[in-house]
Design a protein around this motif. Structure first.
Motif, PDB file in Angstrom:
ATOM      1  N   LEU A   1       3.976  15.883   6.197  1.00 36.25           N
ATOM      2  CA  LEU A   1       3.536  17.186   5.711  1.00 36.25           C
ATOM      3  C   LEU A   1       4.403  18.283   6.300  1.00 36.25           C
ATOM      4  O   LEU A   1       4.763  19.246   5.627  1.00 36.25           O
TER       5      LEU A   1
ATOM      6  N   LEU B   1      14.675  11.000   0.919  1.00 40.07           N
ATOM      7  CA  LEU B   1      14.534  10.913  -0.531  1.00 40.07           C
ATOM      8  C   LEU B   1      15.859  10.562  -1.206  1.00 40.07           C
ATOM      9  O   LEU B   1      15.899  10.340  -2.410  1.00 40.07           O
TER      10      LEU B   1
ATOM     11  N   MET C   1       0.826  -1.222   0.000  1.00 43.63           N
ATOM     12  CA  MET C   1       0.000   0.000   0.000  1.00 43.63           C
ATOM     13  C   MET C   1       0.851   1.259   0.000  1.00 43.63           C
ATOM     14  O   MET C   1       2.032   1.219   0.275  1.00 43.63           O
ATOM     15  N   MET C   2       0.189   2.330  -0.306  1.00 39.55           N
ATOM     16  CA  MET C   2       0.884   3.620  -0.346  1.00 39.55           C
ATOM     17  C   MET C   2       1.154   4.105   1.062  1.00 39.55           C
ATOM     18  O   MET C   2       0.248   4.327   1.847  1.00 39.55           O
ATOM     19  N   ASN C   3       2.401   4.287   1.347  1.00 35.50           N
ATOM     20  CA  ASN C   3       2.741   4.706   2.690  1.00 35.50           C
ATOM     21  C   ASN C   3       3.812   5.791   2.666  1.00 35.50           C
ATOM     22  O   ASN C   3       4.993   5.488   2.702  1.00 35.50           O
ATOM     23  N   PRO C   4       3.353   7.030   2.587  1.00 32.94           N
ATOM     24  CA  PRO C   4       4.321   8.123   2.506  1.00 32.94           C
ATOM     25  C   PRO C   4       5.187   8.127   3.761  1.00 32.94           C
ATOM     26  O   PRO C   4       4.687   7.918   4.864  1.00 32.94           O
ATOM     27  N   ARG C   5       6.451   8.366   3.588  1.00 30.48           N
ATOM     28  CA  ARG C   5       7.342   8.401   4.745  1.00 30.48           C
ATOM     29  C   ARG C   5       7.706   9.835   5.118  1.00 30.48           C
ATOM     30  O   ARG C   5       8.077  10.112   6.250  1.00 30.48           O
ATOM     31  N   VAL C   6       7.581  10.709   4.160  1.00 36.28           N
ATOM     32  CA  VAL C   6       7.855  12.125   4.434  1.00 36.28           C
ATOM     33  C   VAL C   6       6.591  12.763   5.011  1.00 36.28           C
ATOM     34  O   VAL C   6       5.497  12.532   4.514  1.00 36.28           O
TER      35      VAL C   6
END
Lengths: 295, 295
Positions: free
Chosen positions: A8, A48, A1-6
DNA sequence: TAAGATATATCTAAAATTTAGATATGTAAA
DNA sequence: TTTACATATCTAAATTTTAGATATATCTTA
């Protein structure tokens, strides 16, 4: 699944560095320490594996990649903010969606005017607009499928306010046979010609006009009726406002009837439930009344 | 300024609760404790002063507000994720944008085929497509305003590969005066008729065709030239591929010239800088060569 | 060219946030 | 009524983030 690590916050910090002209300035604006800003941006770049800023002289400058990602991140932040705004509006009872059913003979221009006025006040409220004919509005109200309806009558058990009177005039094209008789018309005259009537979008099947007509064309919108009559293919009652120009330039002419030359339909604004109506619904209702009254 | 207070992680956690069917299941999938999930969701609801979930029986169920906000938050998360994906591609040297200049006589279909093939491999790389004529591509290359160009020649100092040969045929509409003579045509014959030529989109002003023509119409795209000639308003050289059908059904006919009946233009794929070209540019170049060769 | 001003980087300890684990509370099924 | 399942809450521990001090680098100006 989509799991942003950065987070907001990291993107937001990057933006602040650029927008306020440096780490120190960003720190001041964000009420945080310079080292905290530095930490956040460094972590971002680390995550990144990509340099977004490089120090040119003693100033932080975006890299090419930085420019691209900063731009996208701005959208991200504003979307995140917009969601929270909407949450706030929902919290205050603003509806996420209003369902509005509009009787087709209500002037489209007025709907547009009302929606334009509503939009800035509407706080993320979507409008679902449905165009209905005759008992169509009633059906939606009874089924609970609309919040507001503009209808030619108020169904039993509902409440509504008068919005607008629409004057229907019996007309046919100037070249139509009915205009060649050059005398007042009788029911018999009419029965020999094609009568264009507007059918019902509800399922109850209440038709306007004389149901007994032998020759009639049934259409599902006033626009179609208008078009057919303008082409000389039949006669019928059309809203005065919509045919002003054609009456002026004599393409359409009023039928010389003894009675029933004019018909007036009153359009009402009906609430599905005045007590449960939220602030957005009330707001929209007020605007609809206003634009209708100004007309 | 816009300053979201809810974190991506909080929205992500809400989603997991719904998607995996409960706090406990979400916790397991996210490799976190149930209390941690509970904490995140509670904080979210606290920050919004809004209930998003309510416990029905012993299961967590979305409220109306919860449904609305969850849906929006999904978009938010996927956008955040997409940005990180793009960061990864940039990190690997993928360009954010490729500027491609295409000579108008190159078949549009092939460009579309190439872009369609490129899209899934393109990893967030935008394409900026510019259609140019004759020296237009050269000008963009010289100014550094494009990364790749499809051009009828290779400007000094650039490198390029042959892509495609385009055969131009001298034609006029079957009813055109030139076809009524029923003999081979001379330069004199041609000079009496309107010659449709394609003008240059560059500023150098290199025109194709005989500059000396007294009567000529200058158009800025092959499509316009095609249209004019198909309407019998002039003659000119058009790409064979584009007029196959019209030659078959005899609306257009080949001019009986002694020489110059056919002209061949070679289109080259030119790199702005083959050494600096990134992987996306190379990829796109490879696809363009492939679709051109298949043709 | 050296000194002062400005700006970012880094280090460490403190502060804040988030997490896990234990346990409480409430609901559904057997 | 008991058991199984699910969320809520509490506390201490772990982690993350922050501030403050200081180091390093660049620009400005005399």
């Amino acid at each position: 699944m989509m799991n942003p690590r950065v987070s907001l916050d990291q993107w937001r910090t990057l933006q602040a560095v650029i927008d306020y002209g440096g780490y120190a300035q960003a720190a001041k604006q964000l009420h945080r320490s310079q080292s905290s800003v530095s930490y956040a941006v460094n972590k971002l770049q680390m995550q990144l594996s990509l340099k977004l800023l490089h120090i040119q002289g003693r100033k932080a400058v975006l890299t090419e990649a930085g420019k691209v990602l900063l731009q996208r991140s701005r959208q991200l932040i504003s979307e995140a903010y917009a969601i929270e705004q909407q949450a706030h509006h929902l919290q205050q009872g603003w509806e996420a969606e209003i369902r509005l059913a509009v009787e087709a003979s209500y002037p489209t221009q007025l709907v547009m005017d009302a929606l334009r006025q509503f939009e800035p006040l509407g706080k993320q409220t979507r409008i679902r607009l449905e165009e209905v004919v005759l008992s169509g509005a009633e059906e939606l109200l009874l089924n609970g499928d609309t919040d507001l309806a503009i209808s030619p009558f108020i169904p039993q058990g509902f409440f509504g306010d008068e919005l607008l009177q629409v004057h229907f005039i019996a007309v046919a094209h100037a070249d139509h046979a009915l205009h060649q008789l050059e005398r007042n018309l009788t029911t018999h005259d009419l029965n020999r010609e094609t009568h264009v009537i507007i059918s019902d979008s509800g399922s109850k099947g209440m038709d306007a006009g004389w149901i007994s007509d032998a020759r009639r064309w049934t259409v599902s919108s006033p626009e179609s009726a208008h078009k057919i009559i303008s082409n000389g293919l039949g006669f019928g009652w059309l809203p005065e406002k919509e045919i002003e120009q054609e009456l002026d330039n004599q393409t359409l002419k009023i039928l010389p009837l003894n009675e029933g030359r004019h018909e007036t339909a009153i359009l009402y604004l009906v609430y599905a439930d005045p007590d449960q109506a939220g602030p957005a619904t009330r707001q929209l209702a007020a605007i609809l009344k206003q634009v209708s009254a100004e007309n």
